[in-house]
Motif scaffolding. Structure first.
Motif, PDB file in Angstrom:
ATOM      1  N   LEU A   1      -7.337   4.544  -5.887  1.00 53.78           N
ATOM      2  CA  LEU A   1      -6.972   3.168  -5.562  1.00 53.78           C
ATOM      3  C   LEU A   1      -8.140   2.152  -6.046  1.00 53.78           C
ATOM      4  N   TYR A   2      -9.348   2.639  -5.607  1.00 53.07           N
ATOM      5  CA  TYR A   2     -10.763   1.830  -5.716  1.00 53.07           C
ATOM      6  C   TYR A   2     -11.052   1.696  -7.018  1.00 53.07           C
ATOM      7  N   GLN A   3     -10.361   2.361  -8.148  1.00 51.45           N
ATOM      8  CA  GLN A   3     -10.685   2.036  -9.430  1.00 51.45           C
ATOM      9  C   GLN A   3      -9.921   0.799 -10.253  1.00 51.45           C
ATOM     10  N   TYR A   4      -8.976   0.216  -9.290  1.00 48.13           N
ATOM     11  CA  TYR A   4      -8.296  -0.993  -9.603  1.00 48.13           C
ATOM     12  C   TYR A   4      -8.930  -2.160  -8.675  1.00 48.13           C
ATOM     13  N   ASN A   5      -8.698  -3.256  -9.337  1.00 49.68           N
ATOM     14  CA  ASN A   5      -9.120  -4.557  -8.795  1.00 49.68           C
ATOM     15  C   ASN A   5      -7.810  -5.095  -8.201  1.00 49.68           C
TER      16      ASN A   5
ATOM     17  N   LEU B   1       0.789  -1.089  -0.186  1.00 49.11           N
ATOM     18  CA  LEU B   1      -0.019   0.044   0.130  1.00 49.11           C
ATOM     19  C   LEU B   1       0.737   1.161  -0.075  1.00 49.11           C
ATOM     20  N   GLU B   2       2.030   1.330   0.767  1.00 54.96           N
ATOM     21  CA  GLU B   2       2.630   2.518   0.794  1.00 54.96           C
ATOM     22  C   GLU B   2       3.523   2.666  -0.697  1.00 54.96           C
ATOM     23  N   LYS B   3       3.721   1.455  -1.463  1.00 56.45           N
ATOM     24  CA  LYS B   3       4.529   1.547  -2.812  1.00 56.45           C
ATOM     25  C   LYS B   3       3.499   2.079  -3.546  1.00 56.45           C
ATOM     26  N   LEU B   4       2.101   1.759  -3.380  1.00 55.99           N
ATOM     27  CA  LEU B   4       1.019   2.288  -4.442  1.00 55.99           C
ATOM     28  C   LEU B   4       0.811   3.625  -4.133  1.00 55.99           C
ATOM     29  N   THR B   5       0.556   4.076  -2.892  1.00 58.56           N
ATOM     30  CA  THR B   5      -0.073   5.183  -2.629  1.00 58.56           C
ATOM     31  C   THR B   5       0.602   6.253  -1.636  1.00 58.56           C
ATOM     32  N   SER B   6       1.831   5.902  -1.295  1.00 53.31           N
ATOM     33  CA  SER B   6       2.634   6.669  -0.220  1.00 53.31           C
ATOM     34  C   SER B   6       1.893   6.778   0.958  1.00 53.31           C
ATOM     35  N   TYR B   7       1.107   5.942   1.329  1.00 53.25           N
ATOM     36  CA  TYR B   7       0.071   6.124   2.424  1.00 53.25           C
ATOM     37  C   TYR B   7       0.747   5.174   3.682  1.00 53.25           C
ATOM     38  N   THR B   8       1.096   6.014   4.729  1.00 48.75           N
ATOM     39  CA  THR B   8       1.821   5.154   5.911  1.00 48.75           C
ATOM     40  C   THR B   8       1.017   5.296   7.255  1.00 48.75           C
ATOM     41  N   GLY B   9      -0.212   5.671   7.084  1.00 51.70           N
ATOM     42  CA  GLY B   9      -0.854   5.739   8.651  1.00 51.70           C
ATOM     43  C   GLY B   9      -1.179   4.384   9.112  1.00 51.70           C
ATOM     44  N   SER B  10      -1.483   4.492  10.299  1.00 51.85           N
ATOM     45  CA  SER B  10      -1.825   3.280  11.154  1.00 51.85           C
ATOM     46  C   SER B  10      -2.951   2.491  11.072  1.00 51.85           C
ATOM     47  N   ASP B  11      -3.848   3.453  10.666  1.00 48.31           N
ATOM     48  CA  ASP B  11      -5.268   2.818  10.468  1.00 48.31           C
ATOM     49  C   ASP B  11      -5.740   3.440   8.961  1.00 48.31           C
ATOM     50  N   MET B  12      -6.883   3.174   8.618  1.00 50.93           N
ATOM     51  CA  MET B  12      -7.288   3.715   7.307  1.00 50.93           C
ATOM     52  C   MET B  12      -8.826   4.083   7.455  1.00 50.93           C
ATOM     53  N   PRO B  13      -9.189   5.103   7.940  1.00 46.59           N
ATOM     54  CA  PRO B  13     -10.489   5.619   8.241  1.00 46.59           C
ATOM     55  C   PRO B  13     -11.375   5.782   6.987  1.00 46.59           C
ATOM     56  N   PRO B  14     -12.756   5.640   6.919  1.00 46.74           N
ATOM     57  CA  PRO B  14     -13.287   5.853   5.830  1.00 46.74           C
ATOM     58  C   PRO B  14     -13.164   7.098   5.015  1.00 46.74           C
ATOM     59  N   ASN B  15     -13.115   8.396   5.702  1.00 46.88           N
ATOM     60  CA  ASN B  15     -12.799   9.618   4.740  1.00 46.88           C
ATOM     61  C   ASN B  15     -11.621   9.403   4.234  1.00 46.88           C
ATOM     62  N   ILE B  16     -10.706   8.367   4.284  1.00 45.24           N
ATOM     63  CA  ILE B  16      -9.202   8.317   3.701  1.00 45.24           C
ATOM     64  C   ILE B  16      -9.442   7.588   2.470  1.00 45.24           C
ATOM     65  N   ARG B  17     -10.128   6.292   2.641  1.00 53.24           N
ATOM     66  CA  ARG B  17     -10.120   5.123   1.797  1.00 53.24           C
ATOM     67  C   ARG B  17     -10.390   5.443   0.416  1.00 53.24           C
ATOM     68  N   MET B  18     -11.385   6.294   0.002  1.00 52.92           N
ATOM     69  CA  MET B  18     -12.077   6.513  -1.251  1.00 52.92           C
ATOM     70  C   MET B  18     -11.290   7.670  -1.948  1.00 52.92           C
ATOM     71  N   HIS B  19     -10.354   8.230  -1.397  1.00 50.15           N
ATOM     72  CA  HIS B  19      -9.472   9.259  -1.835  1.00 50.15           C
ATOM     73  C   HIS B  19      -7.980   8.947  -2.000  1.00 50.15           C
ATOM     74  N   LEU B  20      -7.643   7.574  -1.732  1.00 48.56           N
ATOM     75  CA  LEU B  20      -6.316   7.260  -2.126  1.00 48.56           C
ATOM     76  C   LEU B  20      -5.899   7.030  -3.314  1.00 48.56           C
ATOM     77  N   ARG B  21      -4.866   7.618  -3.833  1.00 50.67           N
ATOM     78  CA  ARG B  21      -4.513   7.554  -5.224  1.00 50.67           C
ATOM     79  C   ARG B  21      -3.283   6.962  -5.720  1.00 50.67           C
ATOM     80  N   VAL B  22      -3.276   6.267  -6.855  1.00 51.85           N
ATOM     81  CA  VAL B  22      -2.005   5.174  -7.140  1.00 51.85           C
ATOM     82  C   VAL B  22      -1.547   6.416  -8.353  1.00 51.85           C
ATOM     83  N   GLN B  23      -0.162   6.492  -8.016  1.00 53.66           N
ATOM     84  CA  GLN B  23       0.818   7.196  -8.959  1.00 53.66           C
ATOM     85  C   GLN B  23       1.278   6.402 -10.075  1.00 53.66           C
ATOM     86  N   LEU B  24       1.237   6.549 -11.242  1.00 53.66           N
ATOM     87  CA  LEU B  24       1.455   5.849 -12.485  1.00 53.66           C
ATOM     88  C   LEU B  24       2.244   6.749 -13.359  1.00 53.66           C
TER      89      LEU B  24
END
Length: 526
Positions: A191-195, A157-180
């Motif tokens: 991230l939610y656009q990928y399977n 997850l860190e490699k995909l999105t650079s997210y390093t949080g200790s939890d993943m609250p709902p207000n964050i999940r749908m906003h996580l982006r993958v850098q391509l």
């Protein structure tokens, strides 16, 4: 005028020569369709509203996917063939269990204890602690993957999105982006656009991807086509090792049954109608909606339509139904392209459970392979110790919990003569299936299992529960889908609740059923 013409056209197509406008067997203020935990909870929450409320159920029982049975000689031990636990982080569950004066207890296995949880990986057996401590595994991992094998999901997850949080609250999940990086330069995609398979292909080696899938079994949602956000978020929050597992001492089915009893006892205006299938809904002038119900009959756990119809008029309707049931109801808003696409946002997953009892704990015999929770690539998939009978002293084991394609193979084995240890009827385990499971158990635990004292099973593959659970598909935004499903037509007083469309990971839990009920109640009824 236009609305009336549309309604007449719908009635003409859907109900052929029947004229429902001239027939109404009974009238209610609110009809709730489905007597699982969401339908029972909705009725319970409306019990003091002073309304004429009817709950309508397709089968002959209350509970839906919550199914608690008893084995011969273990009448005091509830055996859950549907949901078997909940998390102590599920506040709605804890509140309603206390309110109903049910008894919660710790789940007996070491589900969250790394030393007691074991994985069979390519034929080799490892405890979760050994994996976390960096034990050599039968996979060709990169150096970085090897260094992070105890936290592989967080690492990817860190490699995909650079997210390093200790939890993943709902207000964050749908906003996580993958850098391509592609031919057009740097691009961003949620991230939610990928399977899951697509997301892992961006950051994992072939063997790293295989290991991730194997280690995610205890987290759920490990299918390659599942929404990547759902799969990664399972490794955070309430499904983490820090969350204590609980169960209801009286059995998980006690929750919807007690909710239903409280609902019925509250008022003579309340009614429960079993063995009725909702076939169609149409509008009418005086009582808003008329529902066509078809009578059913249940034998040996299978429910069939038997033909006679009745018509119930209702001012409001709540559909507490699985996604597969919603798709076949004849009601124009459910057939619209927008709602159809939203209904298609989840995929039903076949599930099977087989429970056996033994005179000794064979799964603890071999010191090098002992475990109270085991995950394997063998067909039995998941094995969980469920405790011991205080009376007979027999040990209870969830000997197999399988999902997806494996369920079909096991179901084929269960078509033959019932095993001598098995219950007859809907929960039977065939001799072929019993022998298959014993062989697999003996192999993965490295010790010979004796024949079971007793056994029972269930296959969640048939209507109305054509799957034991659902999973979110890729490229579906939870919030948008939920807003469409819970109120399919803004012009109508028809609403949808149920865990199939609960937010994210709550799909897998009873908490999801309660959440959807409260959302609809507070938005549209209170």
């Amino acid at each position: 005028m236009f609305r009336s013409l549309v309604l007449l056209a719908v009635l003409a197509v859907a109900w052929a020569e029947i004229d429902p406008l001239e027939k109404c067997d009974r009238k209610v203020d609110l009809a709730i369709v489905g007597a699982g935990p969401s339908g029972a909870y909705f009725g319970y929450m409306m019990r003091k509203a002073g309304l004429n409320v009817e709950i309508i159920e397709y089968t002959d029982r209350v509970g839906g996917r919550h199914k608690t049975e008893r084995l011969p000689g273990l009448e005091n031990v509830p055996i859950d063939l549907g949901p078997i636990m909940y998390s102590d982080l599920h506040q709605r569950m804890k509140t309603i269990i206390q309110e109903l004066e049910l008894t919660e207890e710790h789940f007996p296995s070491g589900w969250t204890v790394p030393e007691e949880t074991r994985y069979v990986l390519k034929g080799q057996s490892f405890t979760e602690k050994e994996i976390q401590d960096g034990a050599p595994l039968p996979y060709q991992l990169t150096k970085e993957e090897k260094d992070n094998q105890g936290r592989l999901a967080r690492y990817y997850l860190e490699k995909l999105t650079s997210y390093t949080g200790s939890d993943m609250p709902p207000n964050i999940r749908m906003h996580l982006r993958v850098q391509l990086q592609d031919s057009r330069g740097l691009q961003y995609k949620h991230l939610y656009q990928y399977n899951l398979s697509e997301a892992l292909d961006l950051v994992a080696s072939k063997d790293g991807k295989e290991l991730f899938m194997a280690l995610s079994k205890r987290k759920g949602a490990v299918y390659k086509d599942v929404n990547a956000v759902l799969a990664f978020s399972n490794h955070f929050n309430y499904d983490s090792n820090n969350a204590t597992r609980k169960r209801i001492q009286q059995g998980m089915e006690a929750l919807p049954r007690t909710l239903m009893k409280k609902f019925l006892d509250e008022s003579s205006k309340h009614k429960l109608s079993l063995n009725r299938k909702l076939d169609a809904i149409a509008g009418r002038e005086l009582f808003d909606y008329i529902m066509r119900l078809k009578q059913t009959e249940t034998k040996d756990g299978r429910t069939y339509e038997i033909g006679p119809e009745e018509f119930v008029c209702a001012s409001k309707i709540v559909l507490a139904l699985p996604a597969s049931s919603l798709k076949i109801i004849q009601w124009e808003p459910l057939k619209s392209s927008l709602v159809s696409e939203a209904l298609d946002s989840v995929r039903s997953v076949p599930v099977s459970t087989v429970v056996m009892t033994f005179s000794q704990r064979h799964w603890q015999d071999n010191p090098n392979k002992k475990a109270s929770v085991l995950f394997t690539d063998e067909s039995i998939s998941q094995v969980v110790e469920l405790g011991q009978s205080p009376d007979s002293r027999a040990y209870v084991l969830q000997a197999s919990f399988a999902e997806g394609d494996r369920v079909r193979d096991l179901e084929t084995l269960n078509l033959y003569k019932s095993a001598g240890s098995s219950q007859l009827g809907e929960n039977q385990v065939s001799q072929e299936l019993s022998d298959h499971i014993i062989t697999k158990l003996s192999s993965v635990f490295g010790t010979q299992f004796s024949k079971p004292l007793s056994s029972m099973g269930v296959f969640w593959t048939k209507y109305p529960q054509s799957g034991g659970q659902t999973v979110w598909k890729a490229n579906r935004h939870y919030d948008l889908v939920k807003s469409i499903i819970e109120h399919p037509s803004i012009e109508d007083d028809v609403y949808v609740v149920g865990s199939d469309f609960a937010w994210g990971n709550l799909q897998f839990w009873t908490e999801g059923s309660l959440e959807t009920v409260e959302n609809v109640l507070f938005k549209y009824f209170v």
